[in-house]
Design a protein around this motif. Structure first.
Motif, PDB file in Angstrom:
ATOM      1  N   GLU A 151      89.317 -55.888 -13.258  1.00 56.42           N
ATOM      2  CA  GLU A 151      87.868 -56.073 -13.169  1.00 56.42           C
ATOM      3  C   GLU A 151      87.368 -55.764 -11.761  1.00 56.42           C
ATOM      4  N   TRP A 152      88.145 -56.228 -10.751  1.00 58.01           N
ATOM      5  CA  TRP A 152      87.753 -55.940  -9.367  1.00 58.01           C
ATOM      6  C   TRP A 152      87.753 -54.432  -9.114  1.00 58.01           C
ATOM      7  N   GLN A 153      88.761 -53.720  -9.600  1.00 55.33           N
ATOM      8  CA  GLN A 153      88.815 -52.274  -9.388  1.00 55.33           C
ATOM      9  C   GLN A 153      87.567 -51.599  -9.951  1.00 55.33           C
ATOM     10  N   GLN A 154      87.137 -52.010 -11.136  1.00 54.08           N
ATOM     11  CA  GLN A 154      85.929 -51.445 -11.740  1.00 54.08           C
ATOM     12  C   GLN A 154      84.707 -51.787 -10.906  1.00 54.08           C
ATOM     13  N   GLU A 155      84.567 -53.066 -10.544  1.00 48.74           N
ATOM     14  CA  GLU A 155      83.428 -53.493  -9.720  1.00 48.74           C
ATOM     15  C   GLU A 155      83.436 -52.763  -8.382  1.00 48.74           C
ATOM     16  N   HIS A 156      84.627 -52.617  -7.805  1.00 44.69           N
ATOM     17  CA  HIS A 156      84.750 -51.973  -6.500  1.00 44.69           C
ATOM     18  C   HIS A 156      84.293 -50.521  -6.559  1.00 44.69           C
ATOM     19  N   CYS A 157      84.731 -49.791  -7.559  1.00 39.53           N
ATOM     20  CA  CYS A 157      84.325 -48.386  -7.699  1.00 39.53           C
ATOM     21  C   CYS A 157      82.811 -48.280  -7.844  1.00 39.53           C
ATOM     22  N   GLU A 158      82.239 -49.136  -8.675  1.00 41.16           N
ATOM     23  CA  GLU A 158      80.789 -49.133  -8.844  1.00 41.16           C
ATOM     24  C   GLU A 158      80.087 -49.516  -7.548  1.00 41.16           C
ATOM     25  N   PHE A 159      80.606 -50.536  -6.870  1.00 40.21           N
ATOM     26  CA  PHE A 159      79.994 -50.976  -5.617  1.00 40.21           C
ATOM     27  C   PHE A 159      80.035 -49.865  -4.574  1.00 40.21           C
ATOM     28  N   LEU A 160      81.175 -49.201  -4.433  1.00 43.79           N
ATOM     29  CA  LEU A 160      81.273 -48.124  -3.439  1.00 43.79           C
ATOM     30  C   LEU A 160      80.304 -46.993  -3.740  1.00 43.79           C
ATOM     31  N   SER A 161      80.226 -46.607  -4.981  1.00 44.00           N
ATOM     32  CA  SER A 161      79.324 -45.529  -5.365  1.00 44.00           C
ATOM     33  C   SER A 161      77.864 -45.910  -5.123  1.00 44.00           C
ATOM     34  N   GLU A 162      77.489 -47.086  -5.575  1.00 50.29           N
ATOM     35  CA  GLU A 162      76.105 -47.534  -5.424  1.00 50.29           C
ATOM     36  C   GLU A 162      75.758 -47.809  -3.967  1.00 50.29           C
ATOM     37  N   SER A 163      76.689 -48.366  -3.210  1.00 54.48           N
ATOM     38  CA  SER A 163      76.402 -48.653  -1.803  1.00 54.48           C
ATOM     39  C   SER A 163      76.247 -47.360  -1.007  1.00 54.48           C
ATOM     40  N   GLU A 164      77.015 -46.339  -1.344  1.00 58.91           N
ATOM     41  CA  GLU A 164      76.873 -45.049  -0.669  1.00 58.91           C
ATOM     42  C   GLU A 164      75.469 -44.484  -0.883  1.00 58.91           C
ATOM     43  N   THR A 165      74.992 -44.554  -2.115  1.00 60.48           N
ATOM     44  CA  THR A 165      73.647 -44.070  -2.429  1.00 60.48           C
ATOM     45  C   THR A 165      72.591 -44.874  -1.674  1.00 60.48           C
ATOM     46  N   LEU A 166      72.738 -46.190  -1.656  1.00 60.02           N
ATOM     47  CA  LEU A 166      71.761 -47.045  -0.975  1.00 60.02           C
ATOM     48  C   LEU A 166      71.801 -46.856   0.537  1.00 60.02           C
ATOM     49  N   LEU A 167      72.983 -46.618   1.096  1.00 50.25           N
ATOM     50  CA  LEU A 167      73.081 -46.363   2.533  1.00 50.25           C
ATOM     51  C   LEU A 167      72.445 -45.021   2.899  1.00 50.25           C
ATOM     52  N   LEU A 168      72.647 -44.018   2.068  1.00 47.44           N
ATOM     53  CA  LEU A 168      71.998 -42.721   2.316  1.00 47.44           C
ATOM     54  C   LEU A 168      70.481 -42.859   2.267  1.00 47.44           C
ATOM     55  N   ARG A 169      69.985 -43.610   1.314  1.00 51.11           N
ATOM     56  CA  ARG A 169      68.540 -43.844   1.223  1.00 51.11           C
ATOM     57  C   ARG A 169      68.049 -44.579   2.471  1.00 51.11           C
ATOM     58  N   SER A 170      68.817 -45.553   2.939  1.00 52.25           N
ATOM     59  CA  SER A 170      68.448 -46.290   4.149  1.00 52.25           C
ATOM     60  C   SER A 170      68.402 -45.365   5.362  1.00 52.25           C
ATOM     61  N   GLU A 171      69.368 -44.480   5.461  1.00 51.59           N
ATOM     62  CA  GLU A 171      69.391 -43.523   6.575  1.00 51.59           C
ATOM     63  C   GLU A 171      68.196 -42.573   6.510  1.00 51.59           C
ATOM     64  N   GLU A 172      67.801 -42.178   5.305  1.00 52.23           N
ATOM     65  CA  GLU A 172      66.610 -41.331   5.150  1.00 52.23           C
ATOM     66  C   GLU A 172      65.357 -42.088   5.594  1.00 52.23           C
ATOM     67  N   CYS A 173      65.282 -43.358   5.277  1.00 47.81           N
ATOM     68  CA  CYS A 173      64.147 -44.181   5.709  1.00 47.81           C
ATOM     69  C   CYS A 173      64.110 -44.265   7.230  1.00 47.81           C
ATOM     70  N   LEU A 174      65.270 -44.449   7.844  1.00 45.48           N
ATOM     71  CA  LEU A 174      65.329 -44.521   9.304  1.00 45.48           C
ATOM     72  C   LEU A 174      64.903 -43.198   9.932  1.00 45.48           C
ATOM     73  N   ALA A 175      65.345 -42.096   9.351  1.00 48.70           N
ATOM     74  CA  ALA A 175      64.952 -40.781   9.866  1.00 48.70           C
ATOM     75  C   ALA A 175      63.439 -40.606   9.757  1.00 48.70           C
ATOM     76  N   HIS A 176      62.882 -41.075   8.667  1.00 47.26           N
ATOM     77  CA  HIS A 176      61.433 -40.991   8.491  1.00 47.26           C
ATOM     78  C   HIS A 176      60.719 -41.854   9.533  1.00 47.26           C
ATOM     79  N   LEU A 177      61.253 -43.040   9.812  1.00 49.62           N
ATOM     80  CA  LEU A 177      60.654 -43.920  10.810  1.00 49.62           C
ATOM     81  C   LEU A 177      60.732 -43.324  12.217  1.00 49.62           C
TER      82      LEU A 177
END
Length: 154
Positions: free
Chosen positions: A6-32
């Motif tokens: 279960e952790w392996q599944q959650e971990h894969c999903e977390f890594l994928s989703e966190s990468e997307t959210l971090l990229l979005r955050s970096e785009e927001c910072l670039a815009h700022l």
């Protein structure tokens, strides 16, 4: 308590989703950097941090959840009255960079982060000072008590 599969599944999903959210955050910072205090960029950054907190809570990555929650709450308290430019923006970028780096160090078998949180605290304190917020109580949210309770991983 999550078993290893279960952790392996959650971990894969977390890594994928966190990468997307971090990229979005970096785009927001670039815009700022281009348009200081753009409310849409700030709102997008706050939403990304809030979503990352939820994802980390679900995946039981407590240190990441706590860091993103505190960063969100600090920005939410500061943004109506503080310009996100210069030193505060630079420190915020350092927070996002540290967050990305720490996510890379999450143990893939246990979900634990073998690093201490001293850099997180240092950056949060610096950002709070730069934003004129003296103490964590000045920006801490009641949402900490609302977070999911995680069980230790097997």
């Amino acid at each position: 308590m999550l078993n290893e599969q279960e952790w392996q599944q959650e971990h894969c999903e977390f890594l994928s989703e966190s990468e997307t959210l971090l990229l979005r955050s970096e785009e927001c910072l670039a815009h700022l950097e281009l348009i200081a205090d753009d409310r849409d960029a700030i709102d997008c950054l706050l939403a990304s941090l809030r979503n990352l907190t939820v994802k980390a809570d679900v995946a039981c990555v407590e240190r990441i959840a706590a860091f993103t929650r505190q960063l969100h709450d600090l920005l939410d308290a500061a943004c109506p009255r503080v310009a996100l430019q210069g030193d505060p923006l630079h420190t915020l970028k350092s927070c996002i960079t540290l967050l990305a780096w720490q996510i890379e160090f999450i143990d893939r078998r246990s979900g634990q982060m073998p690093l201490d949180d001293s850099e997180q605290r240092e950056l949060l304190e610096r950002l709070a000072f730069q934003c004129g917020l003296d103490s964590p109580q000045a920006w801490a949210s009641q949402s900490q008590s609302d977070s999911l309770t995680c069980q230790p991983h097997a």
